[in-house]
Design a protein around this motif. Structure first.
Motif, PDB file in Angstrom:
ATOM      1  N   ASN A 190       1.264  -0.896  -0.442  1.00  0.00           N
ATOM      2  CA  ASN A 190      -0.053  -0.040  -0.051  1.00  0.00           C
ATOM      3  C   ASN A 190       0.831   1.508  -0.533  1.00  0.00           C
ATOM      4  O   ASN A 190       1.805   1.250   0.996  1.00  0.00           O
ATOM      5  CB  ASN A 190      -0.803   0.086   1.368  1.00  0.00           C
ATOM      6  CG  ASN A 190      -1.952   1.072   1.193  1.00  0.00           C
ATOM      7  OD1 ASN A 190      -1.980   1.933   0.408  1.00  0.00           O
ATOM      8  ND2 ASN A 190      -3.549   0.616   1.847  1.00  0.00           N
ATOM      9  N   LYS A 191       0.545   2.561  -1.091  1.00  0.00           N
ATOM     10  CA  LYS A 191       1.555   3.429  -0.977  1.00  0.00           C
ATOM     11  C   LYS A 191       0.569   4.178   0.055  1.00  0.00           C
ATOM     12  O   LYS A 191       1.966   4.989   1.049  1.00  0.00           O
ATOM     13  CB  LYS A 191       1.229   4.297  -2.585  1.00  0.00           C
ATOM     14  CG  LYS A 191       1.725   3.202  -4.141  1.00  0.00           C
ATOM     15  CD  LYS A 191       1.663   4.616  -4.430  1.00  0.00           C
ATOM     16  CE  LYS A 191       1.267   3.640  -6.283  1.00  0.00           C
ATOM     17  NZ  LYS A 191       1.950   4.270  -7.245  1.00  0.00           N
ATOM     18  N   LYS A 192       0.369   4.004   0.383  1.00  0.00           N
ATOM     19  CA  LYS A 192      -0.403   5.067   1.850  1.00  0.00           C
ATOM     20  C   LYS A 192      -0.321   4.294   3.043  1.00  0.00           C
ATOM     21  O   LYS A 192      -0.465   3.055   2.668  1.00  0.00           O
ATOM     22  CB  LYS A 192      -2.165   5.637   1.324  1.00  0.00           C
ATOM     23  CG  LYS A 192      -2.412   6.336   0.692  1.00  0.00           C
ATOM     24  CD  LYS A 192      -3.494   6.547   0.755  1.00  0.00           C
ATOM     25  CE  LYS A 192      -4.570   7.708  -0.224  1.00  0.00           C
ATOM     26  NZ  LYS A 192      -5.839   8.487  -0.321  1.00  0.00           N
ATOM     27  N   ASN A 193       0.152   4.810   3.365  1.00  0.00           N
ATOM     28  CA  ASN A 193       0.166   4.360   5.667  1.00  0.00           C
ATOM     29  C   ASN A 193      -1.148   3.830   6.238  1.00  0.00           C
ATOM     30  O   ASN A 193      -1.622   5.026   6.804  1.00  0.00           O
ATOM     31  CB  ASN A 193       1.261   5.369   6.551  1.00  0.00           C
ATOM     32  CG  ASN A 193       1.893   4.582   7.541  1.00  0.00           C
ATOM     33  OD1 ASN A 193       1.607   3.516   7.783  1.00  0.00           O
ATOM     34  ND2 ASN A 193       2.910   5.458   8.025  1.00  0.00           N
ATOM     35  N   PRO A 194      -1.408   2.743   6.185  1.00  0.00           N
ATOM     36  CA  PRO A 194      -2.507   2.817   6.915  1.00  0.00           C
ATOM     37  C   PRO A 194      -2.505   2.454   8.796  1.00  0.00           C
ATOM     38  O   PRO A 194      -3.680   2.361   9.184  1.00  0.00           O
ATOM     39  CB  PRO A 194      -2.779   0.638   6.228  1.00  0.00           C
ATOM     40  CG  PRO A 194      -0.697   0.673   5.741  1.00  0.00           C
ATOM     41  CD  PRO A 194      -0.706   1.786   5.480  1.00  0.00           C
ATOM     42  N   PHE A 195      -1.506   2.983   8.811  1.00  0.00           N
ATOM     43  CA  PHE A 195      -1.161   2.995   9.996  1.00  0.00           C
ATOM     44  C   PHE A 195      -1.875   4.425  10.888  1.00  0.00           C
ATOM     45  O   PHE A 195      -2.052   4.602  12.156  1.00  0.00           O
ATOM     46  CB  PHE A 195       0.642   3.364  10.628  1.00  0.00           C
ATOM     47  CG  PHE A 195       0.768   1.805  10.850  1.00  0.00           C
ATOM     48  CD1 PHE A 195       0.882   1.241  13.025  1.00  0.00           C
ATOM     49  CD2 PHE A 195       1.513   1.039   9.975  1.00  0.00           C
ATOM     50  CE1 PHE A 195       1.356   0.395  12.633  1.00  0.00           C
ATOM     51  CE2 PHE A 195       2.128  -0.037  10.445  1.00  0.00           C
ATOM     52  CZ  PHE A 195       2.485  -0.583  11.992  1.00  0.00           C
ATOM     53  N   ASP A 196      -2.138   5.012   9.735  1.00  0.00           N
ATOM     54  CA  ASP A 196      -2.800   6.303  10.272  1.00  0.00           C
ATOM     55  C   ASP A 196      -3.766   6.272  10.959  1.00  0.00           C
ATOM     56  O   ASP A 196      -4.482   6.820  11.560  1.00  0.00           O
ATOM     57  CB  ASP A 196      -2.458   7.387   8.686  1.00  0.00           C
ATOM     58  CG  ASP A 196      -0.996   7.973   7.996  1.00  0.00           C
ATOM     59  OD1 ASP A 196      -0.524   7.917   9.499  1.00  0.00           O
ATOM     60  OD2 ASP A 196      -0.792   8.214   7.196  1.00  0.00           O
ATOM     61  N   LYS A 197      -4.899   5.231   9.797  1.00  0.00           N
ATOM     62  CA  LYS A 197      -6.249   4.785  10.489  1.00  0.00           C
ATOM     63  C   LYS A 197      -5.776   4.176  11.759  1.00  0.00           C
ATOM     64  O   LYS A 197      -6.928   4.463  12.381  1.00  0.00           O
ATOM     65  CB  LYS A 197      -6.347   4.091   9.274  1.00  0.00           C
ATOM     66  CG  LYS A 197      -7.649   4.940   8.081  1.00  0.00           C
ATOM     67  CD  LYS A 197      -7.865   4.289   7.006  1.00  0.00           C
ATOM     68  CE  LYS A 197      -8.132   4.450   5.949  1.00  0.00           C
ATOM     69  NZ  LYS A 197      -9.420   4.323   4.788  1.00  0.00           N
ATOM     70  N   CYS A 208       8.367   6.669  14.016  1.00  0.00           N
ATOM     71  CA  CYS A 208       8.659   7.637  13.353  1.00  0.00           C
ATOM     72  C   CYS A 208       7.261   8.637  12.907  1.00  0.00           C
ATOM     73  O   CYS A 208       7.776  10.029  12.446  1.00  0.00           O
ATOM     74  CB  CYS A 208       8.165   6.291  11.790  1.00  0.00           C
ATOM     75  SG  CYS A 208       9.160   7.280  10.341  1.00  0.00           S
ATOM     76  N   TYR A 209       6.105   8.514  13.528  1.00  0.00           N
ATOM     77  CA  TYR A 209       4.918   8.805  13.672  1.00  0.00           C
ATOM     78  C   TYR A 209       5.688  10.358  14.262  1.00  0.00           C
ATOM     79  O   TYR A 209       5.320  11.752  14.107  1.00  0.00           O
ATOM     80  CB  TYR A 209       3.460   9.179  13.582  1.00  0.00           C
ATOM     81  CG  TYR A 209       2.977   9.964  13.521  1.00  0.00           C
ATOM     82  CD1 TYR A 209       2.462  10.209  12.878  1.00  0.00           C
ATOM     83  CD2 TYR A 209       2.405   9.665  15.365  1.00  0.00           C
ATOM     84  CE1 TYR A 209       1.036  11.347  12.994  1.00  0.00           C
ATOM     85  CE2 TYR A 209       1.887  10.417  15.722  1.00  0.00           C
ATOM     86  CZ  TYR A 209       0.624  11.506  14.288  1.00  0.00           C
ATOM     87  OH  TYR A 209      -0.664  12.541  14.163  1.00  0.00           O
ATOM     88  N   LEU A 210       6.259  10.037  15.229  1.00  0.00           N
ATOM     89  CA  LEU A 210       5.954  11.233  16.582  1.00  0.00           C
ATOM     90  C   LEU A 210       7.131  11.754  16.005  1.00  0.00           C
ATOM     91  O   LEU A 210       7.780  13.371  16.465  1.00  0.00           O
ATOM     92  CB  LEU A 210       6.408  11.149  18.180  1.00  0.00           C
ATOM     93  CG  LEU A 210       4.927   9.900  18.465  1.00  0.00           C
ATOM     94  CD1 LEU A 210       5.477   9.158  19.944  1.00  0.00           C
ATOM     95  CD2 LEU A 210       3.928  10.535  18.695  1.00  0.00           C
ATOM     96  N   ASP A 211       8.585  11.845  15.961  1.00  0.00           N
ATOM     97  CA  ASP A 211       9.616  11.648  15.617  1.00  0.00           C
ATOM     98  C   ASP A 211       9.620  12.851  14.083  1.00  0.00           C
ATOM     99  O   ASP A 211       9.760  14.360  14.124  1.00  0.00           O
ATOM    100  CB  ASP A 211      10.111  11.196  14.389  1.00  0.00           C
ATOM    101  CG  ASP A 211      12.154  11.715  14.294  1.00  0.00           C
ATOM    102  OD1 ASP A 211      12.122  13.085  14.896  1.00  0.00           O
ATOM    103  OD2 ASP A 211      12.525  11.405  13.894  1.00  0.00           O
ATOM    104  N   HIS A 212       8.232  12.966  13.138  1.00  0.00           N
ATOM    105  CA  HIS A 212       7.820  13.589  11.915  1.00  0.00           C
ATOM    106  C   HIS A 212       6.785  14.369  12.690  1.00  0.00           C
ATOM    107  O   HIS A 212       7.281  15.879  11.879  1.00  0.00           O
ATOM    108  CB  HIS A 212       7.776  13.145  10.901  1.00  0.00           C
ATOM    109  CG  HIS A 212       9.228  12.591  10.112  1.00  0.00           C
ATOM    110  ND1 HIS A 212       9.770  10.599  10.025  1.00  0.00           N
ATOM    111  CD2 HIS A 212       9.912  12.525   9.312  1.00  0.00           C
ATOM    112  CE1 HIS A 212      10.452  10.764   9.760  1.00  0.00           C
ATOM    113  NE2 HIS A 212      10.681  11.509   9.368  1.00  0.00           N
ATOM    114  N   GLU A 213       5.493  13.907  13.083  1.00  0.00           N
ATOM    115  CA  GLU A 213       4.792  14.981  13.104  1.00  0.00           C
ATOM    116  C   GLU A 213       4.556  14.953  14.035  1.00  0.00           C
ATOM    117  O   GLU A 213       4.349  17.202  14.496  1.00  0.00           O
ATOM    118  CB  GLU A 213       3.257  13.796  13.042  1.00  0.00           C
ATOM    119  CG  GLU A 213       3.113  12.920  11.380  1.00  0.00           C
ATOM    120  CD  GLU A 213       3.532  14.429  10.280  1.00  0.00           C
ATOM    121  OE1 GLU A 213       2.864  15.161  11.127  1.00  0.00           O
ATOM    122  OE2 GLU A 213       3.659  13.775   9.307  1.00  0.00           O
ATOM    123  N   ALA A 214       4.448  14.648  15.786  1.00  0.00           N
ATOM    124  CA  ALA A 214       4.317  15.080  17.247  1.00  0.00           C
ATOM    125  C   ALA A 214       5.613  15.735  17.542  1.00  0.00           C
ATOM    126  O   ALA A 214       5.753  16.430  19.078  1.00  0.00           O
ATOM    127  CB  ALA A 214       3.664  14.102  17.221  1.00  0.00           C
TER     128      ALA A 214
END
Length: 334
Positions: A158-165, A235-241
């Protein structure tokens, strides 16, 4: 109470008599409607109610409903019929409340595997109890792990990251600030438990524990899914939060590549139906005994003799008692 040949006639007469006393023949109370409801039930169901309430039915009486009346169990019988079909724990207003139907209590009968609603009820109950603990916990329900496993599988194609949902499952919660994350695993009609232990010192590292009361689940597969989950969150926390609010912020990206995995030796079930109870016992005992932050040396607490397997039966009775009390309390509010 006088005995009559036909208890059905007596019940209808009694209901009409109560209504007439209120000044109108068509006015019925909730108790009246429950009594009329009883008249429409098959005798086999009424006998089942007798077993549930442990009502002693005189052998000389052939009609089971009449036996209920004659043995002063009318109140219990009506209480059962008045019981709400479902309740919400801890309350309907709680966004994380668990809905439990009365029929789900059946899985607490002896030699019966637990169902997700009852598992989630007690997990939510433990969550409430853990609020006074010195350590901080986050509890996922029984549906989370399968969702996580599917997301990890989708991620490869999947190109989109399913972890977002998936992140909606812990919206508003800083997971990596917790000391422990508890995840029940349900697969192949079996339950096991994952506990993620988050460090607060740079010399420590995250530890993922797998507790299985019969060794049926593949620990390697579970560890892979959990590791993917932790790395994605870092990874999410590093880039987003930002990682600045974490206990060891600058070290987390390194730690996610050095996660220790440990299959714990734990008490083993002696049958095929107590695995859910063992998972709940693992949770309960861990909450009671876990240090503020777990380190390797603390793992010595666990083992085959952590608790006696017979305690599963005690927990089964405890959960049933808790649920019955909740249903009675909710039904009395009608």
């Amino acid at each position: 109470m006088h005995l009559v040949e036909n208890p059905w006639v007596w019940a209808i007469h009694k209901t009409k008599e109560n209504s007439c006393k209120r000044g109108h023949k068509k006015v019925y109370t909730h108790q009246d409607s429950c009594l009329l409801k009883a008249l429409r039930l098959p005798l086999t169901q009424i006998l089942t109610f007798g077993k549930i309430w442990k009502a002693s039915l005189p052998k000389r009486l052939n009609n089971p409903l009449l036996s209920f009346y004659c043995t002063n169990n009318l109140f219990l019988f009506i209480s059962f019929l008045s019981m709400k079909e479902s309740i919400y724990y801890p309350s309907r207003d709680d966004p994380d409340s668990v809905e439990i139907c009365y029929k789900h209590i059946k899985c607490l009968d002896p030699q019966t595997p637990l169902t997700s609603p009852v598992m989630n009820f007690y997990i939510r109950y433990l969550h409430q109890q853990a609020s006074s603990s010195r350590a901080t916990f986050h509890f996922f329900n029984t549906f989370f792990y399968n969702k996580l496993r599917n997301v990890v599988s989708e991620q490869k194609n999947n190109k989109k990251n399913p972890f977002d949902k998936l992140r909606r499952w812990w919206k508003g919660v800083h997971l990596l600030q917790k000391a422990y994350i508890l995840i029940p695993v349900n697969d192949m009609f079996h339950w096991s438990l994952v506990i993620i232990c988050i460090p607060d010192k740079e010399e420590s590292q995250p530890i993922v524990l797998h507790l299985d009361s019969s060794g049926l689940h593949c620990s390697r597969s579970i560890f892979q899914n959990i590791t993917s989950f932790l790395k994605e969150e870092c990874c999410y926390l590093d880039h987003e939060a930002g990682l600045s609010d974490l206990p060891i912020s600058g070290y987390w990206k390194y730690l996610c590549d050095h996660i220790e995995e440990k299959v714990l030796e734990v008490p083993q079930q002696k049958n095929h139906y107590d695995c859910g109870l063992f998972v709940l016992l693992f949770m309960e005992r861990f909450i009671e005994e876990a240090p503020e932050r777990l380190q390797k040396k603390d793992l010595a607490v666990f083992g085959r003799h952590w608790f006696k397997p017979e305690e599963a039966s005690i927990l089964r009775s405890k959960i049933r008692k808790l649920l019955m009390e909740k249903f009675r309390n909710e039904s009395s509010k009608k």
